[in-house]
Motif scaffolding. Sequence first.
Motif, PDB file in Angstrom:
ATOM      1  N   ASP A 181       8.798  10.874   0.317  1.00 59.40           N
ATOM      2  CA  ASP A 181       9.830   9.675   0.447  1.00 59.40           C
ATOM      3  C   ASP A 181      11.118   9.926  -0.152  1.00 59.40           C
ATOM      4  OD1 ASP A 181      10.177   7.185   2.141  1.00 59.40           O
ATOM      5  OD2 ASP A 181      10.601   6.635   0.000  1.00 59.40           O
ATOM      6  N   ARG A 189       0.868  -1.053   0.102  1.00 53.61           N
ATOM      7  CA  ARG A 189       0.125  -0.157  -0.034  1.00 53.61           C
ATOM      8  C   ARG A 189       0.776   1.227  -0.121  1.00 53.61           C
ATOM      9  NH1 ARG A 189      -2.817  -2.062   4.795  1.00 53.61           N
ATOM     10  NH2 ARG A 189      -2.503  -0.160   5.817  1.00 53.61           N
ATOM     11  N   GLY A 190       0.168   2.459  -0.267  1.00 51.81           N
ATOM     12  CA  GLY A 190       0.932   3.662  -0.054  1.00 51.81           C
ATOM     13  C   GLY A 190       2.182   3.931  -1.052  1.00 51.81           C
ATOM     14  N   LEU A 191       3.015   4.322  -0.487  1.00 51.25           N
ATOM     15  CA  LEU A 191       4.303   4.389  -1.379  1.00 51.25           C
ATOM     16  C   LEU A 191       5.079   2.925  -1.565  1.00 51.25           C
ATOM     17  CD1 LEU A 191       5.665   7.676  -0.045  1.00 51.25           C
ATOM     18  CD2 LEU A 191       4.451   7.325  -1.982  1.00 51.25           C
ATOM     19  N   ARG A 241       3.673   7.459   8.012  1.00 49.73           N
ATOM     20  CA  ARG A 241       4.318   8.033   7.061  1.00 49.73           C
ATOM     21  C   ARG A 241       4.014   7.364   5.515  1.00 49.73           C
ATOM     22  NH1 ARG A 241       8.849   8.512   5.988  1.00 49.73           N
ATOM     23  NH2 ARG A 241       8.849  10.565   4.645  1.00 49.73           N
ATOM     24  N   HIS A 242       4.210   6.207   5.637  1.00 51.27           N
ATOM     25  CA  HIS A 242       4.232   5.767   4.206  1.00 51.27           C
ATOM     26  C   HIS A 242       3.031   4.705   3.854  1.00 51.27           C
ATOM     27  CE1 HIS A 242       8.372   6.770   3.755  1.00 51.27           C
ATOM     28  NE2 HIS A 242       8.982   5.683   4.559  1.00 51.27           N
ATOM     29  N   LEU A 243       2.382   4.407   4.704  1.00 51.95           N
ATOM     30  CA  LEU A 243       1.289   3.419   4.461  1.00 51.95           C
ATOM     31  C   LEU A 243      -0.142   3.704   4.501  1.00 51.95           C
ATOM     32  CD1 LEU A 243       3.268   0.350   6.386  1.00 51.95           C
ATOM     33  CD2 LEU A 243       3.528   1.205   3.870  1.00 51.95           C
ATOM     34  N   SER A 264      -3.711   6.393   4.928  1.00 48.95           N
ATOM     35  CA  SER A 264      -4.248   7.078   3.717  1.00 48.95           C
ATOM     36  C   SER A 264      -3.517   8.484   3.692  1.00 48.95           C
ATOM     37  CB  SER A 264      -5.675   7.446   4.133  1.00 48.95           C
ATOM     38  OG  SER A 264      -5.790   8.213   5.218  1.00 48.95           O
ATOM     39  N   PRO A 265      -3.775   9.195   2.418  1.00 48.70           N
ATOM     40  CA  PRO A 265      -3.127  10.611   2.250  1.00 48.70           C
ATOM     41  C   PRO A 265      -3.842  11.495   3.458  1.00 48.70           C
ATOM     42  CG  PRO A 265      -4.023   9.705   0.268  1.00 48.70           C
ATOM     43  CD  PRO A 265      -4.536   8.876   1.085  1.00 48.70           C
ATOM     44  N   ASP A 268       5.289  14.619   3.860  1.00 48.13           N
ATOM     45  CA  ASP A 268       4.624  13.667   3.406  1.00 48.13           C
ATOM     46  C   ASP A 268       5.146  12.893   2.081  1.00 48.13           C
ATOM     47  OD1 ASP A 268       2.718  14.101   5.125  1.00 48.13           O
ATOM     48  OD2 ASP A 268       2.037  15.891   3.938  1.00 48.13           O
TER      49      ASP A 268
END
Length: 471
Positions: A401, A10-12, A362-364, A366-367, A399
């Motif tokens: 990476d 998920r996410g980034l 941070r990475h995983l 929701s926005p 927000d």
Amino acid sequence: MADQGNPYLRGLFAPVREEVTAHDLPVSGRIPHGLEGRYLRNGPNPLNLDDPATYHWFSGPGMVHGVRLRDGRAQWYRNRWVRNDAMATALGDKPLHGPRHLDMDLAPNTHILNFAGRCLATVEGGALPYELDGDLNTLGPYDFQGTLPGGFAAHTTIDPVSGELHAVAYCWAYPYVQYLVVGVDGRVRRSVDIPVDGRPMMHDFSLTASHVLLYDLPVVFHPDPANAPSSMPYIWDPERTPRLGVLPREGGAEDVRWLEIEPCFVFHPMSAYEDGAGRITIHLVRYDRMFAGQDSRGPDETPPRLVRWTVDLAAGTVREDGLDDRAVEFPRIDPRRETGAHRYGYGVLEPTDGYAAERARRHLLSPTAPALDLTQVGVGIVKFDLERGSSEVHRFHRDGDVGEGVFVPSPDGGAEDDGWILSYVFDPERGATDLVVLAAQDLSGEPLARVHLPVRVPVGFHGNWMPDHVG
């Protein structure tokens, strides 16, 4: 592909779904004169998973992301899966086949290097590297002209004096690791089998002017891999005695000195060198433990710290001194200083407080998750002055990476830090990734250039700069 709650899908971390080619990329700032070549980075990018819930970040098939710089322009961006037979079939291509070691055929996802005129994607554990062409198309598995005696390794070191390639390879099937030296002709000229019990994971090694350093630590192949908590068949063995092996470069297995150390795990040493008085200095990133949890799907159990080990060969001791309290990974130095003394090192700062939870947030999530205060969470590229014990940091969007920072020496400079740091950095305002160029001598300053890629590059592993002209 449903993620079934797996944070590393998920996410980034989420894999991209297609291969992209883009030409004449927009650039903010100015690409420095002297950056003529390709920046390539490897990392896992699963396409289809039978069980997403048990997917481990380290196990996905590799995808290489590359940017071609020339004449002050960003000529192209490409991302390509490494096509082992399984990935070629999944993508509708004809499998390339080729040599194998123990019938293993992985799509290497860890590193990428250029040696003896060949571009090689690498992975550990006993599989072969795969060769790519200049446009990142897969040419097939590579066994160094038939001279590789077994599998290969994820990490290698090119000796800046001899130009030879060094590696330490391990395989779950063998009670030893192999020290390998590949000559400048691209053929393995030396192979030493070093017995080790318990099938340990040796992700990396260190090389000095006279010695090879082996990290025999408490992460071992799972005795029952079918019941491992994730798709990575490794486990922390608290009963295993951790030790550092010191092998003379031209010595045999009987010449290794094993020195006991405190329990820890090391993915990535930064550097190692001798002082001429019977001491070896090692800078490395140390974890207290790894693969110790019951639901481990990524390296977030304990924070990694930069430390110095001082090896006294006469006394047979290893002393550890902490160098920085912040969590840091992916250490690099000027490649011209490999095996010798150096002043500067570079790394990626991770969140320092509440490591696993804050990293996940941070990475995983929701926005809409609340942004982190960068005065408390140091995320960015850090430059360490190892002589003065100081550092400077370049911070990026809170927000976003940042990937591994690779040092590229200026062809016109002689100072150790006269060059640039290249890194893939996700820009949440664009929803895509930039290749960022920083001046290594003033890391805190504004980027010299941002090459705006048309897509997001998922969080990944290691890369290298491959200049057009080597010499």
